[in-house]
Design an enzyme around this catalytic site. Structure first.
Site, PDB file in Angstrom:
ATOM      1  N   LYS A   1      99.179  -0.979  56.756  1.00 51.59           N
ATOM      2  CA  LYS A   1      99.316  -1.118  55.304  1.00 51.59           C
ATOM      3  C   LYS A   1      99.340   0.227  54.580  1.00 51.59           C
ATOM      4  CE  LYS A   1      97.336  -5.763  55.068  1.00 51.59           C
ATOM      5  NZ  LYS A   1      96.321  -6.631  54.441  1.00 51.59           N
TER       6      LYS A   1
ATOM      7  N   GLY B   1      89.464  -0.922  53.339  1.00 55.33           N
ATOM      8  CA  GLY B   1      90.782  -1.298  52.842  1.00 55.33           C
ATOM      9  C   GLY B   1      90.848  -2.707  52.292  1.00 55.33           C
TER      10      GLY B   1
END
Length: 279
Positions: A67, A131
């Site tokens: 990501k 995250g």
């Protein structure tokens, strides 16, 4: 007839439920598309994306561990993706690569719409400062809780995350602390964004965190209670939910971005739940 191509990319990827989810979304909305799972080498994410794009791909979902790399690959980003510094959805167009992060929107929609739990004026606790937490923080603040507490085993990471987001919602009381410092505090909604459930563990939290009628929400999911949800049950959380609804709702957000139509998620979520429970 040309079929628009989409994919989810990650490593590992064989466990992904995204192809089944998007196939059902396409069937339901009458969209002509294909959706596949792509395994990318840990050092070959950019090349894999470019190959798929050159072959006519229209968009991709991105899962762990790519990501952050996906964010770096974009030409433009949605504000929520820029704030997160991570991207889970790529859309390919003539003006380049657009990135979005639909995780937070999926979380909010699952809690507010599917679970019928408004977040406005609620005391919310978010566990974790990695995250997963960062990816949902801006949409959580936009839901206008009375307060949002970030708690992490490493308190410095929690303080840094709070400092990075405080200006986004000055009217929300945003604070940070360690797990130990939660003792004596009470919350209406507690969201687990740690990876503890992956290790079959629960965050070590002090007792008495849950207000009357509180919701405990684990962003992980599985068959039956996760370790976090089992601990929350013992500590008095009257409503408990795992992250399967978040998975389906973030997929619906991606589908909306790509196709301009929001699919109905209820039937998809119910079917996945039956599969998980062995039904």
């Amino acid at each position: 007839m040309t079929i628009d191509r989409y994919a989810v990319i990650g490593n590992p990827i064989s466990h992904s439920r995204s192809p089944a989810i998007h196939a059902e979304f396409a069937r339901q909305t009458g969209q002509q598309l294909s959706y596949e799972a792509l395994l990318a080498p840990l050092d070959g994410f950019r090349d894999a994306v470019e190959r798929f794009r050159r072959a006519g791909g229209r968009g991709m979902n991105v899962t762990v561990p790519f990501k952050l790399e996906a964010f770096a690959l974009t030409d433009r980003c949605a504000p929520r993706a820029s704030a997160a510094g991570a991207v889970n959805t790529l859309a390919f167009g003539p003006d380049g690569i657009f990135g979005d992060n639909t995780d937070g929107a999926g979380l909010i929609r699952d809690i507010v719409h599917n679970l019928d739990r408004p977040l406005e004026r609620q005391r919310v606790l978010l566990l974790g400062a990695g995250g997963a937490a960062r990816g949902v923080l801006l949409p959580l603040l936009a839901a206008r809780p009375a307060s949002l507490t970030l708690a992490n085993r490493s308190v410095d990471k929690a303080h840094a995350l709070a400092a990075a987001f405080r200006s986004h919602a000055p009217d929300v009381a945003l604070d940070a602390c360690s797990f130990v410092d939660l003792a004596g505090r009470v919350f209406d909604v507690v969201i687990n964004a740690t990876a503890a459930s992956l290790a079959n563990e629960a965050p070590q939290l002090p007792p008495g965190l849950y207000a009357a009628n509180a919701l405990a929400y684990d962003m992980m999911y599985g068959c039956g209670d996760t370790p976090f949800l089992a601990a929350a049950r013992s500590d008095g959380a009257t409503q408990r939910a795992d992250g399967l609804g978040m998975l389906v709702e973030q997929a619906a957000e991606s589908f909306l971005l790509w196709r301009g139509v929001r699919p109905d998620t209820a039937a998809v979520l119910a079917a996945l739940r039956r599969q998980l429970d062995g039904g």
